[in-house]
Write a protein that holds these residues in place. Structure first.
Motif, PDB file in Angstrom:
ATOM      1  N   LYS A 128     -25.242 -28.553   3.547  1.00  0.00           N
ATOM      2  CA  LYS A 128     -25.118 -27.172   4.008  1.00  0.00           C
ATOM      3  C   LYS A 128     -25.705 -27.006   5.402  1.00  0.00           C
ATOM      4  CE  LYS A 128     -25.058 -24.922  -0.539  1.00  0.00           C
ATOM      5  NZ  LYS A 128     -25.758 -23.967  -1.436  1.00  0.00           N
ATOM      6  N   ARG A 150     -23.290 -28.477   7.880  1.00  0.00           N
ATOM      7  CA  ARG A 150     -22.144 -27.581   8.059  1.00  0.00           C
ATOM      8  C   ARG A 150     -22.518 -26.383   8.921  1.00  0.00           C
ATOM      9  NH1 ARG A 150     -19.701 -27.385   1.861  1.00  0.00           N
ATOM     10  NH2 ARG A 150     -18.999 -29.564   1.780  1.00  0.00           N
ATOM     11  N   LEU A 151     -23.704 -25.823   8.640  1.00  0.00           N
ATOM     12  CA  LEU A 151     -24.166 -24.695   9.440  1.00  0.00           C
ATOM     13  C   LEU A 151     -24.350 -25.092  10.896  1.00  0.00           C
ATOM     14  CD1 LEU A 151     -25.158 -21.777   9.639  1.00  0.00           C
ATOM     15  CD2 LEU A 151     -27.445 -22.585   8.996  1.00  0.00           C
ATOM     16  N   ASP A 203     -20.967 -25.396  12.466  1.00  0.00           N
ATOM     17  CA  ASP A 203     -20.401 -24.073  12.750  1.00  0.00           C
ATOM     18  C   ASP A 203     -21.012 -23.479  14.016  1.00  0.00           C
ATOM     19  OD1 ASP A 203     -18.839 -24.278  10.528  1.00  0.00           O
ATOM     20  OD2 ASP A 203     -20.171 -23.104   9.236  1.00  0.00           O
ATOM     21  N   GLY A 238     -19.672 -25.327  17.046  1.00  0.00           N
ATOM     22  CA  GLY A 238     -18.285 -24.943  17.289  1.00  0.00           C
ATOM     23  C   GLY A 238     -18.171 -23.564  17.903  1.00  0.00           C
ATOM     24  N   MET A 239     -18.957 -22.604  17.394  1.00  0.00           N
ATOM     25  CA  MET A 239     -18.930 -21.249  17.944  1.00  0.00           C
ATOM     26  C   MET A 239     -19.455 -21.229  19.377  1.00  0.00           C
ATOM     27  SD  MET A 239     -20.175 -19.007  14.651  1.00  0.00           S
ATOM     28  CE  MET A 239     -20.158 -17.488  15.595  1.00  0.00           C
TER      29      MET A 239
END
Length: 276
Positions: A5, A8-9, A12, A15-16
């Motif tokens: 997790k 993944r965070l 993210d 990517g943002m």
């Protein structure tokens, strides 16, 4: 699980951040400089303007004898006729190429795929339009835009038609439908998702096209919105504040169109990948 997790965070967030740097920062830069005076805008800095100069936008419309209004009219006409022609031609061609299985359709499929790889030739195209006595006309420009987009759009329609059960057509034949009537009344209404995709992709492509109108649609009265950017760029001096204001103005129509139909773009392109 907790480590996954966290990764993944972290992915993210990265990517943002990358999307923000790639897409948002340039837009903020253009918007900020479009509201500066000429001297400050020519410094090409990301900082906010010292004084907001809103009249830049009105000046863009009135510059060079209202050429931007003429350019908007030309771009809208070019976009509407090109997209309309592509929908009619490519929907029918994609349907036939998907349903018929013979040597002619195989050859047509091969030519269509080649159209995705072979680059357009400028001089032969000019020679052909001159030979047909249609060079420099809206009709020739529409035909050129249609020819450039046909291979990809046929591929989209062909893939989507493959997801439509052939039993629907058989039922139409039993009820006495001819092929054209069956396509118009039964098949084409089912092509709404891919048609929405074709509309948005081609509208953005044609409206934002700079190179083709520059080569094939010369003349002040034939100017499109992208060519108006030349108005504010010169050999010895440039008005970057007006240039960036022009960029913002000509971006707004397609930005609104993209926001409205962005989900349909994905739906139309993915649906044809299931079968066909």
């Amino acid at each position: 699980m907790k480590k996954n997790k966290r990764f993944r965070l972290l992915g993210d967030i990265i990517g943002m951040a990358a999307a923000f740097l790639i897409f948002v920062v340039p837009f903020i830069f253009i918007l900020s400089n479009s509201l500066k005076d000429r001297r400050e805008a020519n410094l090409l800095q990301l900082a906010l303007p010292e004084t907001f100069v809103w009249k830049n936008y009105s000046e863009v419309f009135t510059a060079n004898n209202y050429i931007l209004l003429t350019a908007f009219k030309n771009s809208i006409l070019l976009t509407v006729f090109s997209v309309g022609g592509l929908i009619i031609v490519c929907s029918m061609a994609g349907y036939i190429l998907q349903r018929r299985k013979d040597g002619l359709t195989k050859a047509a499929n091969f030519v269509t795929m080649m159209g995705l790889m072979v680059p357009p030739a400028i001089l032969p195209t000019i020679w052909i339009t001159q030979g047909l006595h249609i060079d420099g006309t809206m009709f020739s420009m529409v035909m050129i835009e249609i020819a450039l987009q046909i291979p990809f759009d046929i591929m989209l329609y062909r893939g989507f038609v493959g997801t439509i059960p052939i039993e629907l057509e058989e039922a139409g034949y039993i009820d006495g439908c001819e092929r054209l009537g069956m396509f118009c009344k039964i098949i084409f209404p089912l092509l709404k998702p891919v048609t929405a995709t074709v509309i948005i992709l081609n509208a953005v492509s044609v409206f934002n096209d700079f190179t083709n109108p520059l080569y094939f649609f010369p003349g002040r009265k034939n100017a499109t919105v992208q060519l108006t950017l030349y108005n504010f760029m010169g050999q010895y001096q440039s008005s970057y504040n007006l240039l960036f204001a022009d960029v913002i103005i000509i971006t707004i129509p397609m930005l609104i169109l993209f926001i409205i139909f962005n989900k349909r773009i994905v739906d139309g392109m993915v649906a044809g990948s299931v079968k066909g």
